[in-house]
Structure formats: structure tokens, C-alpha cells
Design a protein around this motif. Structure first.
Motif: not given
Length: 315
Positions: A41-51
Motif C-alpha cells: 500500500g506504500r511505494v518507495a520511489v527513487s530517481t537518478d540521472l547518468l550523463l
């Protein structure tokens, strides 16, 4: 053939046909959005960027390596919250002249790294770009556990690490110096830079054991534990002699005349886990106690505060 030869929709189809879908994906690529199961019922969310040129170089790393690295650093963030990774969505900026073989290898790297935790790439987007740009969002399920934050460390708790430290920095230093990885130990260090090996299972396990604070070591241990100290309002005291220093890191340091402990403490991108635990918790194999939490502020090594040495994109 290149990405430009195939065109946008041909590229999308080429990617999606190489990506198996895990159990958490109720609806995968093909519609405007994916649908992911969230049993907790809960979601752990993470985001990242690679250049390209900033986080990886195509002359140093294969497409497969880059795919594994991009997936790993995002899956590790979810594990560091005590969650089990379930899926990724990926945005790609690609040069038109990028060979399709490199794209295929990148896709396979994502798929294989996700498979180590039972996750999958559920969707994403592609666009044209002068360099390879990879944006990743990771989702995870907490399984009924409370998320482990950076702010829960308390005086009297122990500090422990799980996973490898110093490998990525040692590998980068070897590549930067142009030293051939002509021995198994040096090759292992270089491989640690190209594609890390996070201890994913240790994140949910730490949450179950009662970890009070935890994070993914991405910018260097001193830098990252500084975030724990600040968020928790405590001091972190480290004992460098307690750190397990891998033979590949030692071999690379000998080759370059460097201090291996510098890479362990200040090198980033290994995506090990660092956590604080109440002193009475009996830690399983894979966790190494390297310090303690006390009253005060900052991070001390051998009783001296040496600052948050590590990676800073704007430093």
C-alpha cells in the motif's frame, strides 16, 4: 545499424522485446503508463540521472556495464530504505549514430541487474540527444516494514557497513592513469568501477533487524555518513582499522602509490549500505561494525573530524 537507422518506434520496440517482466508488473510497456503492484500500500520511489562523460565513458565501459550500473545505483537506493525493489522506468537520450549493438547491450545490462532482485524495467521513454543520457526511477515495496530513514541514529548505536567499499574509486583511478588491468585483482577493481555489486538483500534484512538509520553509499562513506549525522543530530565516530579492505583495492593502491583507505572512506559509487543499529542487535554475516554513534556532530576518524570528503556534483 544505428539508432537513427531504426527510428524512434523501432528503437522502443527493440528495447521492450528484450525486457522480461517480473511478477510485480501488472501492465508493462505499450500503454501510456505501466501498472505496478504495491502489496504494502506504500511505494518507495527513487530517481537518478547518468550523463555520458560525467558518470560513465563509452571508451571505458561497455553498454552492458552502463546498463548494470544505471540499474544498480537506483535499486540500491530502494534497498537502503529497507524496501524490496520491484521495477524501474527508464528515460533514454540517445545519439542518432549510436550503434544498435551498444543499445542492445545496455538493455541487457538493465535486464540482468534487475533480475538479481526479481525486478524489471516496466516502461520509459526515448529521445534524441548529443550524448547518452539515462534517467532512471526505481520503485520498491516495503513489505509491511517501516522505511529506514537517515534520521534515526542515536548515541550508543553501532555503525556498520555491508558490501564493498573502495572498488569503484580504485577502478576509476586505474583507468584514469591508463594502467592496464593485467592481473585478476586489478581487473576486479576496474570491474567495480564499471558495474558495482550492491548488497541488495541486506537492506530489507537491516530493516527487519531494527536498523535505526541507513543509506546507500554513493558519494563516499564520509560524505554520506555526514548526512546521517546531520539528519539524526548526532556524531558518527569511525575506526578505520575495522574496515574490510578488499585485495583488489590494496593491489590498485600499490600499483598507483595510493592509500587504499582513502578510497574506502571517500570513494563513491560502490553502492554499499551503511546503517546504524542498536548495540544489542546481533548482526549477521555481511555486516561489519566500523564505528559508533555518540553525542555531538559531524563524522570523526580516529577522533579527528576531517570533513565530508567525497563526491559533490557542484563542488
Amino acid at each position: 545499424m544505428t539508432v537513427g537507422d531504426l527510428g524512434e518506434f523501432g528503437v522502443v520496440n527493440r528495447i521492450t522485446t528484450r525486457l522480461p517482466q517480473g511478477a510485480a508488473v501488472m501492465l508493462g510497456p505499450g500503454d501510456d503508463a505501466a501498472v505496478i503492484a504495491a502489496p504494502d500500500g506504500r511505494v518507495a520511489v527513487s530517481t537518478d540521472l547518468l550523463l555520458e562523460g560525467r558518470h560513465f565513458r563509452r571508451d571505458w565501459s561497455s553498454g552492458y556495464d552502463v546498463g548494470r550500473k544505471a540499474a544498480a545505483q537506483n535499486l540500491a537506493d530502494v534497498a537502503a530504505m529497507g524496501a524490496t525493489p520491484t521495477s524501474l522506468v527508464v528515460g533514454l537520450g540517445l545519439p542518432a549514430d549510436l550503434p544498435l549493438t551498444w543499445l542492445d547491450a545496455l538493455t541487457d545490462g538493465f535486464a540482468d541487474e534487475c533480475a538479481t532482485v526479481g525486478a524489471s524495467v516496466a516502461g520509459g521513454d526515448v529521445t534524441r540527444c548529443d550524448l547518452v543520457v539515462i534517467g532512471v526511477t526505481a520503485l520498491g515495496d516495503l513489505g509491511g516494514r517501516a522505511p529506514v530513514l537517515r534520521s534515526g541514529a542515536r548515541p550508543g548505536h553501532v555503525v556498520a557497513v555491508a558490501g564493498r567499499l573502495g572498488y569503484a574509486a580504485a577502478g576509476w583511478a586505474l583507468l584514469e592513469a591508463g594502467v592496464p588491468a593485467d592481473t585478476p585483482l586489478l581487473a576486479e577493481a576496474v570491474a567495480g568501477h564499471r558495474a558495482p555489486s550492491p548488497p541488495y538483500a541486506m537492506g530489507p534484512l537491516a530493516a527487519e533487524l531494527g536498523a535505526s538509520a541507513m543509506l546507500d553509499v554513493s558519494d563516499g562513506l564520509l560524505q554520506d555518513l555526514g548526512h546521517v549525522a546531520e539528519a539524526s543530530g548526532v556524531r558518527v565516530e569511525l575506526d578505520p582499522e575495522a574496515f574490510p579492505v578488499g585485495e583488489p583495492v590494496v593491489a590498485a593502491a600499490k600499483e598507483l602509490g595510493a592509500d587504499p583507505l582513502e578510497w574506502v572512506l571517500a570513494g563513491g559509487e560502490d553502492h554499499a549500505l551503511a546503517a546504524a543499529f542498536p548495540a544489542e542487535v546481533r548482526l549477521p554475516d555481511g555486516w561489519h561494525v566500523v564505528g559508533r554513534v555518540s553525542e555531538g556532530e559531524g563524522v570523526l576518524v580516529h577522533g579527528r573530524e576531517i570533513g565530508r570528503r567525497g563526491w559533490d556534483h557542484f563542488g
